[in-house]
Design an enzyme around this catalytic site. Sequence first.
Site, PDB file in Angstrom:
ATOM      1  N   PHE A 226      -3.432  -7.714  -6.777  1.00 15.44           N
ATOM      2  CA  PHE A 226      -3.122  -7.805  -8.198  1.00 15.44           C
ATOM      3  C   PHE A 226      -2.788  -9.267  -8.523  1.00 15.44           C
ATOM      4  CE2 PHE A 226      -1.674  -3.691  -6.562  1.00 15.44           C
ATOM      5  CZ  PHE A 226      -2.413  -2.803  -7.325  1.00 15.44           C
ATOM      6  N   ASP A 298       1.771  -6.768  -6.055  1.00 16.96           N
ATOM      7  CA  ASP A 298       2.452  -6.969  -7.324  1.00 16.96           C
ATOM      8  C   ASP A 298       1.713  -6.195  -8.425  1.00 16.96           C
ATOM      9  OD1 ASP A 298       4.121  -7.934  -9.296  1.00 16.96           O
ATOM     10  OD2 ASP A 298       3.103  -9.868  -9.479  1.00 16.96           O
ATOM     11  N   CYS A 338       7.601  -3.686 -11.381  1.00 23.65           N
ATOM     12  CA  CYS A 338       8.073  -4.186 -12.682  1.00 23.65           C
ATOM     13  C   CYS A 338       8.420  -3.022 -13.604  1.00 23.65           C
ATOM     14  CB  CYS A 338       7.037  -5.105 -13.325  1.00 23.65           C
ATOM     15  SG  CYS A 338       5.453  -4.308 -13.672  1.00 23.65           S
TER      16      CYS A 338
END
Length: 394
Positions: A226, A298, A338
Amino acid sequence: MNKIILNKGKDKAAWQLHPWLFSGAIASISAPTPNGDIVSVYNQDQEFIAYGMYNANSRVAVRLLEWDPRKEINEQWWRERLQKAVNHRRHLLHDENNTLRLVFAEADFLPGLIADKYADFISIQVHAAGIEKIKPILVDELNKLLQPKGIYERSDLKSREHEGLADTNGLLSGEMPPSFVDIIENGIHYQVNIVEGQKSGFYCDQRDNRHITAKYVKGKRVLDCFCYSGGFTLNAFRAGAASVTSVDSSALAIETLKSNVAANGFDAEKHHAVQSDVNKYLRELGEQGEVFDLIVLDPPKYAPSRSTLEKASRAYKDLNRRGLLLLKSGGLLATFSCSGAMDIDTYKQVIAWAALDAGKEIQFIYQYGQPEDHPVRASFPEGEYLKGLLVRVL
């Protein structure tokens, strides 16, 4: 100013300076109120609690702004709030870094506003009807504080639907940003597409984490998943990685990454850029028997809300299991979430399950977080969304 009375027992969070009041907490409102207008909030005993921005369309019916009854929410109040947010971050701007988050919504007592500085340009996002109403004031103040070449708005957000706002993108002041703005972060140059890139153009919330992870890569074989425009990839090359494979599903991200590698003078022969679904590519690498020294995972937000957490946990587990299978003994996994709904303790458990399924014994050797331009307000823990773990395979 119209007056809101809260239901009995629904005022505790507001007294404790939490900035959100949900629609179910409201007992009454003194008169019909246009979305985005300022209201005063009281409890059942007619005690003043705070001023806030009202929106009948939103589940968050009032976004609280000010708890001092002597203050007035006027133009000067907005300008001073913005000045504080910017001035708290000025020390982060220097020759090695000209990119950061200037305003982080609730954390800076400006709920519904995100502002990022990219070299000589500013990109903003507006999430709330109240901010939409005073946007010209904020644009004027940003111009006074930082004298950018241009301010561009990227308010194409799902959250605007809940505020009764249509998407809007476009130039607010100054020059139109070029197709690619050259920025510097950690001494590395990036080409950032403010107009068409993801979010507001670049993920500056990983600035410190990229630098920390790069300490482990010298002479190593790195896989950056990513990768977007190459934050972890470029920091790895700068720190002396032997090779980096970068994977993203976006063709624009891969092309931008290649340009960034070239712009920084890194050896393109040591770089392998792959446009692919990450999970699919990880499976293929496993089938080929590939191994790496350090892998970065990520991914985008898997858990946008608490209701999706169980499903997201399975997705995080499967992704990290595939990553761990590609690491040899002593290898490192830098893994991130996140998702604000995913707390760090739950994430550790998910990674532990992933390791068990992969047949790997692991150690948690570092815990990542948000940089200081993404602060977490004590009364608003929901602002702590980015977390990560550096994991060693034994």
